[in-house]
Design a protein around this motif. Structure first.
Motif, short mmCIF file in Angstrom:
data_model
loop_
_atom_site.label_atom_id
_atom_site.label_comp_id
_atom_site.label_asym_id
_atom_site.label_seq_id
_atom_site.Cartn_x
_atom_site.Cartn_y
_atom_site.Cartn_z
N PHE A 89 3.24 10.05 -7.57
CA PHE A 89 4.24 10.44 -8.57
C PHE A 89 3.61 10.51 -9.97
CE2 PHE A 89 7.49 8.09 -5.72
CZ PHE A 89 7.58 9.18 -4.88
N LEU A 90 2.69 9.59 -10.23
CA LEU A 90 1.98 9.57 -11.52
C LEU A 90 1.27 10.90 -11.76
CD1 LEU A 90 -0.40 6.72 -12.75
CD2 LEU A 90 -1.06 9.11 -12.89
N VAL A 91 0.50 11.33 -10.76
CA VAL A 91 -0.25 12.58 -10.88
C VAL A 91 0.71 13.76 -11.04
CG1 VAL A 91 -1.82 14.17 -9.70
CG2 VAL A 91 -2.23 11.69 -9.61
N GLY A 92 1.83 13.72 -10.31
CA GLY A 92 2.80 14.80 -10.40
C GLY A 92 3.43 14.91 -11.78
N LEU A 112 5.34 6.08 -17.19
CA LEU A 112 4.57 5.83 -15.97
C LEU A 112 4.31 4.35 -15.75
CD1 LEU A 112 2.06 8.81 -16.25
CD2 LEU A 112 3.94 8.59 -14.63
N THR A 113 4.05 3.62 -16.82
CA THR A 113 3.83 2.18 -16.70
C THR A 113 5.06 1.50 -16.12
OG1 THR A 113 2.29 2.17 -18.57
CG2 THR A 113 3.25 0.06 -17.94
N ALA A 114 6.22 1.85 -16.64
CA ALA A 114 7.47 1.25 -16.14
C ALA A 114 7.71 1.65 -14.68
CB ALA A 114 8.65 1.72 -17.00
N GLY A 115 7.45 2.90 -14.34
CA GLY A 115 7.65 3.36 -12.97
C GLY A 115 6.72 2.70 -11.97
N LEU A 116 5.50 2.45 -12.38
CA LEU A 116 4.55 1.81 -11.47
C LEU A 116 4.84 0.32 -11.30
CD1 LEU A 116 1.27 3.54 -12.65
CD2 LEU A 116 2.23 3.71 -10.36
N GLU A 117 5.33 -0.31 -12.33
CA GLU A 117 5.54 -1.76 -12.30
C GLU A 117 6.88 -2.19 -11.72
OE1 GLU A 117 2.82 -3.57 -15.92
OE2 GLU A 117 4.86 -2.88 -16.38
N VAL A 118 7.86 -1.29 -11.68
CA VAL A 118 9.21 -1.68 -11.28
C VAL A 118 9.22 -2.26 -9.86
CG1 VAL A 118 9.84 0.57 -10.31
CG2 VAL A 118 11.62 -0.92 -11.26
N GLU A 119 10.04 -3.27 -9.66
CA GLU A 119 10.12 -3.89 -8.33
C GLU A 119 10.84 -2.97 -7.35
OE1 GLU A 119 11.73 -7.78 -8.42
OE2 GLU A 119 10.35 -8.51 -9.96
N SER A 120 10.40 -2.96 -6.11
CA SER A 120 11.01 -2.11 -5.09
C SER A 120 12.42 -2.61 -4.75
CB SER A 120 10.16 -2.11 -3.82
OG SER A 120 8.86 -1.65 -4.10
N PRO A 176 0.80 -1.23 0.00
CA PRO A 176 0.00 0.00 0.00
C PRO A 176 0.83 1.27 0.00
CG PRO A 176 -0.99 -1.61 1.46
CD PRO A 176 0.32 -2.20 1.00
N VAL A 177 1.91 1.29 0.80
CA VAL A 177 2.72 2.51 0.86
C VAL A 177 3.36 2.80 -0.49
CG1 VAL A 177 4.80 1.28 1.67
CG2 VAL A 177 4.53 3.74 2.14
N ASP A 178 3.82 1.77 -1.19
CA ASP A 178 4.41 1.97 -2.52
C ASP A 178 3.35 2.34 -3.55
OD1 ASP A 178 7.05 1.43 -1.72
OD2 ASP A 178 6.73 -0.72 -1.90
N PHE A 179 2.18 1.72 -3.43
CA PHE A 179 1.10 2.01 -4.37
C PHE A 179 0.71 3.48 -4.32
CE2 PHE A 179 -3.48 2.58 -5.06
CZ PHE A 179 -3.58 2.16 -6.37
N PHE A 180 0.50 4.00 -3.11
CA PHE A 180 0.05 5.38 -2.99
C PHE A 180 1.14 6.38 -3.36
CE2 PHE A 180 -3.23 3.35 -0.33
CZ PHE A 180 -4.34 3.88 -0.96
N TRP A 181 2.40 6.08 -3.03
CA TRP A 181 3.47 6.97 -3.45
C TRP A 181 3.60 6.99 -4.97
CZ3 TRP A 181 5.42 10.99 -1.48
CH2 TRP A 181 5.66 11.12 -0.11
N ARG A 182 3.50 5.84 -5.58
CA ARG A 182 3.67 5.79 -7.03
C ARG A 182 2.53 6.45 -7.77
NH1 ARG A 182 6.66 -0.07 -8.25
NH2 ARG A 182 8.19 0.15 -6.56
N THR A 183 1.30 6.31 -7.26
CA THR A 183 0.19 7.02 -7.90
C THR A 183 0.32 8.53 -7.67
OG1 THR A 183 -1.20 6.57 -5.95
CG2 THR A 183 -1.44 5.11 -7.84
#
Length: 207
Positions: A160-163, A199-207, A151-158
């Motif tokens: 970043f997406l909006v930004g 954005l697709t690559a940034g959201l999917e990349v492994e932590s 969840p923490v990564d999901f919300f940060w990445r979304t």
């Protein structure tokens, strides 16, 4: 042009240039060449006028986003949409609006940029309401497409997406100067593909 549209256009330009707190009703009626009674008749006051300025652009934009997401869902299996299509439905209509002169795209993007930094809590609440509808529709789709993200990564990445989307819309001319003309902000469809890929690559990349 009818009186209501003249007021909306004038208010949008002034709000974008000075911010809502820096614009008076007297300035708006002067630019629109109408009397104060016209603003009170159509909008009641400045707060409602600002709301209508936003609604005029954001409601059709969000309807287009949701319509595109619905289209992708209908053509998918069990509503499992590829991540890149979800992002395309979110950012594509927004980037097209930002380059559409007939819809005041550049002026409206400048206004949104100012509103994000506006210290007035009423303005911030208004923005939150405007974006809740589209976020409530897109968040579940993004969550299904990214089931392994914490969840923490999901919300940060979304976030970043909006930004990234907002910056691309609000400051797209700068890239042409920085790149020496290599990057064309008017290549709207090409830039949508580039942003979706990034954005697709940034959201999917492994932590």
């Amino acid at each position: 042009m009818d009186t209501k549209t003249k007021i909306l256009d004038s208010a949008e330009q002034l709000f974008a240039h000075k911010g809502p707190s820096g614009v008076s009703l007297r300035q708006i009626i002067s630019k629109a060449n109408v009397n104060l009674a016209a603003i009170h008749y159509h909008f009641g006051g400045k707060a409602q006028l600002l709301k209508e300025v936003l609604n005029r652009r954001l409601i059709p934009l969000n309807e287009e986003r949701i319509s595109l997401l619905n289209k992708f869902e209908e053509s998918s299996v069990n509503n499992e949409i590829p991540l890149n299509q979800i992002i395309e439905a979110l950012v594509g209509p927004a980037l097209r609006l930002s380059r559409d002169k007939s819809k005041g795209g550049a002026v409206f993007m400048k206004l949104l940029g100012r509103l994000v930094l506006e210290p007035n809590q009423d303005v911030q609440d208004l923005l939150t309401i405007q974006f809740e509808t589209v976020l409530n529709r897109f968040m579940p789709a993004l969550r299904r497409a990214l089931p392994k993200l914490k969840p923490v990564d999901f919300f940060w990445r979304t976030h970043f997406l909006v930004g990234a989307m907002a910056h691309t819309m609000a400051d797209s001319e700068r890239i042409m100067t920085i790149s020496g003309g290599v990057c064309d902000p008017d290549d709207t469809e090409g830039n949508i593909k580039r942003l979706v890929s990034f954005l697709t690559a940034g959201l999917e990349v492994e932590s």
